[in-house]
Design a protein around this motif. Sequence first.
Motif, mmCIF file in Angstrom:
data_model
loop_
_atom_site.group_PDB
_atom_site.id
_atom_site.type_symbol
_atom_site.label_atom_id
_atom_site.label_comp_id
_atom_site.label_asym_id
_atom_site.label_seq_id
_atom_site.Cartn_x
_atom_site.Cartn_y
_atom_site.Cartn_z
ATOM 1 N N ARG A 69 0.825 -1.220 0.000
ATOM 2 C CA ARG A 69 0.000 0.000 0.000
ATOM 3 C C ARG A 69 0.852 1.260 0.000
ATOM 4 O O ARG A 69 0.400 2.307 -0.448
ATOM 5 C CB ARG A 69 -0.956 0.005 1.186
ATOM 6 N N ARG A 70 2.086 1.146 0.511
ATOM 7 C CA ARG A 70 3.008 2.288 0.512
ATOM 8 C C ARG A 70 3.924 2.270 -0.706
ATOM 9 O O ARG A 70 4.846 3.076 -0.798
ATOM 10 C CB ARG A 70 3.879 2.265 1.771
ATOM 11 N N GLY A 71 3.702 1.339 -1.617
ATOM 12 C CA GLY A 71 4.526 1.248 -2.815
ATOM 13 C C GLY A 71 5.796 0.444 -2.618
ATOM 14 O O GLY A 71 6.693 0.490 -3.453
ATOM 15 N N GLY A 72 5.880 -0.288 -1.524
ATOM 16 C CA GLY A 72 7.068 -1.081 -1.231
ATOM 17 C C GLY A 72 6.926 -2.528 -1.663
ATOM 18 O O GLY A 72 5.933 -2.924 -2.273
ATOM 19 N N ALA A 73 7.946 -3.308 -1.339
ATOM 20 C CA ALA A 73 7.970 -4.722 -1.697
ATOM 21 C C ALA A 73 8.430 -5.543 -0.497
ATOM 22 O O ALA A 73 9.153 -5.036 0.375
ATOM 23 C CB ALA A 73 8.912 -4.954 -2.867
ATOM 24 N N THR A 74 8.010 -6.804 -0.473
ATOM 25 C CA THR A 74 8.413 -7.731 0.585
ATOM 26 C C THR A 74 9.093 -8.933 -0.055
ATOM 27 O O THR A 74 8.534 -9.555 -0.956
ATOM 28 C CB THR A 74 7.197 -8.188 1.411
ATOM 29 N N VAL A 75 10.287 -9.233 0.425
ATOM 30 C CA VAL A 75 11.071 -10.354 -0.079
ATOM 31 C C VAL A 75 11.148 -11.424 1.004
ATOM 32 O O VAL A 75 11.472 -11.114 2.151
ATOM 33 C CB VAL A 75 12.510 -9.909 -0.455
ATOM 34 N N LEU A 76 10.859 -12.654 0.620
ATOM 35 C CA LEU A 76 11.044 -13.784 1.525
ATOM 36 C C LEU A 76 12.328 -14.483 1.112
ATOM 37 O O LEU A 76 12.491 -14.865 -0.047
ATOM 38 C CB LEU A 76 9.874 -14.764 1.420
ATOM 39 N N ARG A 77 13.238 -14.633 2.069
ATOM 40 C CA ARG A 77 14.474 -15.337 1.742
ATOM 41 C C ARG A 77 14.661 -16.521 2.680
ATOM 42 O O ARG A 77 14.264 -16.469 3.842
ATOM 43 C CB ARG A 77 15.680 -14.417 1.765
ATOM 44 N N GLY A 78 15.224 -17.584 2.114
ATOM 45 C CA GLY A 78 15.472 -18.777 2.917
ATOM 46 C C GLY A 78 14.221 -19.563 3.235
ATOM 47 O O GLY A 78 14.210 -20.339 4.183
ATOM 48 N N CYS A 79 13.173 -19.377 2.455
ATOM 49 C CA CYS A 79 11.904 -20.084 2.698
ATOM 50 C C CYS A 79 12.027 -21.557 2.339
ATOM 51 O O CYS A 79 12.596 -21.911 1.316
ATOM 52 C CB CYS A 79 10.792 -19.505 1.823
ATOM 53 N N ASP A 80 11.422 -22.367 3.149
ATOM 54 C CA ASP A 80 11.309 -23.786 2.872
ATOM 55 C C ASP A 80 10.114 -23.986 1.931
ATOM 56 O O ASP A 80 9.188 -23.172 1.917
ATOM 57 C CB ASP A 80 11.073 -24.510 4.208
ATOM 58 N N GLU A 81 10.125 -25.063 1.193
ATOM 59 C CA GLU A 81 9.009 -25.361 0.280
ATOM 60 C C GLU A 81 7.674 -25.449 1.016
ATOM 61 O O GLU A 81 6.644 -25.032 0.500
ATOM 62 C CB GLU A 81 9.269 -26.664 -0.487
ATOM 63 N N ARG A 82 7.686 -25.972 2.233
ATOM 64 C CA ARG A 82 6.420 -26.100 2.987
ATOM 65 C C ARG A 82 5.858 -24.727 3.350
ATOM 66 O O ARG A 82 4.646 -24.539 3.363
ATOM 67 C CB ARG A 82 6.605 -26.983 4.218
ATOM 68 N N ASP A 83 6.756 -23.732 3.617
ATOM 69 C CA ASP A 83 6.293 -22.378 3.926
ATOM 70 C C ASP A 83 5.687 -21.727 2.684
ATOM 71 O O ASP A 83 4.650 -21.060 2.770
ATOM 72 C CB ASP A 83 7.440 -21.517 4.453
ATOM 73 N N LEU A 84 6.326 -21.937 1.547
ATOM 74 C CA LEU A 84 5.780 -21.414 0.292
ATOM 75 C C LEU A 84 4.443 -22.063 -0.028
ATOM 76 O O LEU A 84 3.533 -21.402 -0.531
ATOM 77 C CB LEU A 84 6.776 -21.629 -0.851
ATOM 78 N N PHE A 85 4.314 -23.334 0.300
ATOM 79 C CA PHE A 85 3.046 -24.042 0.067
ATOM 80 C C PHE A 85 1.921 -23.425 0.907
ATOM 81 O O PHE A 85 0.811 -23.219 0.412
ATOM 82 C CB PHE A 85 3.193 -25.539 0.387
ATOM 83 N N VAL A 86 2.212 -23.110 2.167
ATOM 84 C CA VAL A 86 1.197 -22.493 3.035
ATOM 85 C C VAL A 86 0.740 -21.163 2.432
ATOM 86 O O VAL A 86 -0.466 -20.887 2.364
ATOM 87 C CB VAL A 86 1.723 -22.291 4.473
ATOM 88 N N LEU A 87 1.678 -20.356 1.967
ATOM 89 C CA LEU A 87 1.327 -19.069 1.359
ATOM 90 C C LEU A 87 0.565 -19.266 0.048
ATOM 91 O O LEU A 87 -0.352 -18.505 -0.258
ATOM 92 C CB LEU A 87 2.580 -18.224 1.133
ATOM 93 N N GLU A 88 0.916 -20.286 -0.692
ATOM 94 C CA GLU A 88 0.203 -20.572 -1.938
ATOM 95 C C GLU A 88 -1.234 -20.998 -1.655
ATOM 96 O O GLU A 88 -2.169 -20.525 -2.315
ATOM 97 C CB GLU A 88 0.937 -21.671 -2.713
ATOM 98 N N VAL A 89 -1.431 -21.849 -0.659
ATOM 99 C CA VAL A 89 -2.776 -22.283 -0.276
ATOM 100 C C VAL A 89 -3.617 -21.093 0.175
ATOM 101 O O VAL A 89 -4.815 -21.029 -0.087
ATOM 102 C CB VAL A 89 -2.712 -23.372 0.827
ATOM 103 N N CYS A 90 -2.975 -20.124 0.823
ATOM 104 C CA CYS A 90 -3.663 -18.914 1.262
ATOM 105 C C CYS A 90 -3.938 -17.955 0.103
ATOM 106 O O CYS A 90 -4.597 -16.933 0.281
ATOM 107 C CB CYS A 90 -2.840 -18.187 2.333
#
Length: 130
Positions: A69-90
Amino acid sequence: MIEIAMSSATATLVISGDLDLGARDQFPEVTARVTGLRRQLLVVDMCAVTFMDSTGAAFLISLADAGRRRGGATVLRGCDERDLFVLEVCGALDLFRIDQDHRCSAEEIAARAETAEALQVSDDPGDERL
């Protein structure tokens, strides 16, 4: 445990341990602090995250949404596949940039775990670890 570091343009969250319902008491304070920093880039280091549930995902989503909303970005680093899966399901994976290359060393992760363990308060009233 969640630590916040910052530079002139970046805020970095370093998360150790479980990012779940048990950690949710920290989320409002961390969210307020990160949002108040008003950095264009938020980097979330998840190398030492041992487990994330939908509560942890909602926390990350709220941080990414506030930054976006402020024009910024969020980077996830070092994520495990299971964490990415949770975010994908969401349905929220597109809110994040994913740094697939970053991995903390085993020594760094072990040091974070030791620090987190030392800071935990014991249930034993005779144990004075803080």
